[in-house]
Design an enzyme around this catalytic site. Structure first.
Site, PDB file in Angstrom:
ATOM      1  N   ASP A   1      32.460  32.147  54.771  1.00 19.92           N
ATOM      2  CA  ASP A   1      32.070  33.248  53.889  1.00 19.92           C
ATOM      3  C   ASP A   1      30.621  33.664  54.116  1.00 19.92           C
ATOM      4  OD1 ASP A   1      34.573  33.287  52.815  1.00 19.92           O
ATOM      5  OD2 ASP A   1      34.026  32.381  50.900  1.00 19.92           O
ATOM      6  N   GLY A   2      29.750  32.699  54.415  1.00 21.55           N
ATOM      7  CA  GLY A   2      28.340  33.022  54.671  1.00 21.55           C
ATOM      8  C   GLY A   2      28.177  33.956  55.847  1.00 21.55           C
TER       9      GLY A   2
ATOM     10  N   ASP B   1      26.504  38.020  45.042  1.00 20.75           N
ATOM     11  CA  ASP B   1      25.715  37.849  43.831  1.00 20.75           C
ATOM     12  C   ASP B   1      24.241  38.151  44.036  1.00 20.75           C
ATOM     13  OD1 ASP B   1      24.722  35.476  45.154  1.00 20.75           O
ATOM     14  OD2 ASP B   1      26.407  34.354  44.331  1.00 20.75           O
TER      15      ASP B   1
ATOM     16  N   ASP C   1      17.288  27.471  34.389  1.00 18.15           N
ATOM     17  CA  ASP C   1      16.984  27.578  35.818  1.00 18.15           C
ATOM     18  C   ASP C   1      17.155  28.993  36.358  1.00 18.15           C
ATOM     19  OD1 ASP C   1      16.467  24.920  35.758  1.00 18.15           O
ATOM     20  OD2 ASP C   1      18.053  24.304  37.127  1.00 18.15           O
TER      21      ASP C   1
ATOM     22  N   THR D   1      33.734  32.953  42.972  1.00 15.86           N
ATOM     23  CA  THR D   1      34.136  31.653  43.511  1.00 15.86           C
ATOM     24  C   THR D   1      33.002  30.980  44.284  1.00 15.86           C
ATOM     25  OG1 THR D   1      35.083  32.809  45.423  1.00 15.86           O
ATOM     26  CG2 THR D   1      36.590  32.194  43.658  1.00 15.86           C
TER      27      THR D   1
ATOM     28  N   TYR E   1      28.457  30.610  43.908  1.00 16.23           N
ATOM     29  CA  TYR E   1      27.482  29.941  43.054  1.00 16.23           C
ATOM     30  C   TYR E   1      27.851  30.062  41.576  1.00 16.23           C
ATOM     31  CZ  TYR E   1      22.717  28.488  41.628  1.00 16.23           C
ATOM     32  OH  TYR E   1      21.638  27.839  41.094  1.00 16.23           O
ATOM     33  N   SER E   2      28.390  31.212  41.186  1.00 17.80           N
ATOM     34  CA  SER E   2      28.764  31.428  39.789  1.00 17.80           C
ATOM     35  C   SER E   2      29.770  30.388  39.316  1.00 17.80           C
ATOM     36  CB  SER E   2      29.337  32.837  39.608  1.00 17.80           C
ATOM     37  OG  SER E   2      29.728  33.067  38.272  1.00 17.80           O
TER      38      SER E   2
ATOM     39  N   SER F   1      30.204  27.390  40.577  1.00 15.86           N
ATOM     40  CA  SER F   1      29.511  26.101  40.537  1.00 15.86           C
ATOM     41  C   SER F   1      28.670  25.951  39.280  1.00 15.86           C
ATOM     42  CB  SER F   1      28.616  25.940  41.773  1.00 15.86           C
ATOM     43  OG  SER F   1      29.376  25.978  42.958  1.00 15.86           O
TER      44      SER F   1
END
Length: 293
Positions: A75-76, A149, A178, A189, A191-192, A194
């Site tokens: 995905d990156g 994001d 943070d 699916t 960072y959000s 996580s």
């Protein structure tokens, strides 16, 4: 008409370049012209391989008539090309050379299916993106576009950040912690998720707001309709180590009083789909794989 394909490799995920060479061979087999952008990382190393050296080219010379981008990574890797692909409206086919990959379509064992895409088979998903800007003293000082994001977060050694999160002028919550994530459904699916945010169907076209490590445990995630404008206002800082990071890319430093503005973009990312697999089938397979690490 002969197809023209940009191959976008990730040498970290594909160090022996087997996936890249196999993708090139699929293009060659159907008479498609393939090229590799000269401005990618490790392009110099790729140029040492004779069969790849001949197809490394400057993007400004080749991108205008490119029909498809094949990303070989995870995905990156798709995130890296998403702004260019959305600007040019070029569909992207993802091949998973990574670990999980929620947006990639093919596994390495399915590389022969590249020929199906080149023949025009399959369908195209249109993924919502965000326009992201920073307003400082009433002027725009930064602008970008995000597929996954926009994250406002503290530096690694800094103290908590204080933020106000608003939509269309109305306060959603004040946050000490943070940071905060403003995500698309594609980014739900990442960072959000996580950080405790919900998983949202890619076609739902919502904006998801997820606090990161909130000091107030009553601060929750919110799911907004796509027409909303989201503003994250930077509160009092005890240091200057607060940043905006879009799609995991470069950091942009933020200061007290800055506002990060996120709106639905007119641009979308087109993802090529070749398999008749539902989002729920995909998510269950990927989450099981993620849980095995």
């Amino acid at each position: 008409m002969k197809k023209k394909v940009m191959l976008y490799p990730n040498p970290f995920k594909d160090p022996d370049l087997k996936a890249l060479i196999a993708a090139k061979q699929q293009c060659d087999g159907l008479g498609a012209d393939s090229w590799i952008p000269s401005n990618i990382e490790h392009a110099a190393a790729l140029s040492l391989i004779p069969e790849l050296r001949a197809i490394i080219a400057r993007p400004e010379e080749c991108i205008s008539d490119t029909d498809m981008i094949i990303c070989l990574g995870g995905d990156g890797t798709i995130l890296h090309v998403s702004r260019l692909a959305s600007e040019r409206e070029i569909p992207v086919l993802g091949v998973n050379v990574g670990n999980v990959g929620f947006m990639v379509e093919l596994e390495q064992s399915e590389l022969p299916m590249i020929s199906d895409a080149l023949r025009g088979e399959g369908s195209v998903d249109r993924r919502m993106m965000l326009d992201v800007s920073v307003i400082r003293a009433g002027e725009e000082v930064f602008r970008t576009r995000a597929l996954n994001d926009a994250v406002v977060c503290r530096g690694s050694l800094s103290k908590i950040v204080r933020l106000d999160v608003l939509t269309d002028g109305h306060m959603i919550f004040s946050h000490s912690g943070d940071g905060v994530i403003v995500a698309t459904p594609s980014g739900s699916t990442a960072y959000s998720m996580s950080a405790g945010g919900p998983i949202v169907e890619p076609h739902a076209e919502n904006i998801i707001i997820t606090p990161i490590c909130a000091r107030d445990r009553n601060t929750q995630s919110f799911v907004l309709p796509p027409e909303r404008e989201v503003r994250v206002r930077i509160g009092r800082l005890q240091d200057k180590a607060t940043f905006l990071i879009a799609d995991g890319g470069d950091q942009f430093a933020l200061y007290e009083g800055d506002e990060v503005v996120c709106t639905r973009s007119e641009r979308v990312l087109k993802l090529v789909r070749l398999k008749n697999q539902s989002f729920y089938d995909l998510i269950n397979v990927k989450l099981k794989r993620l849980g095995s690490f």
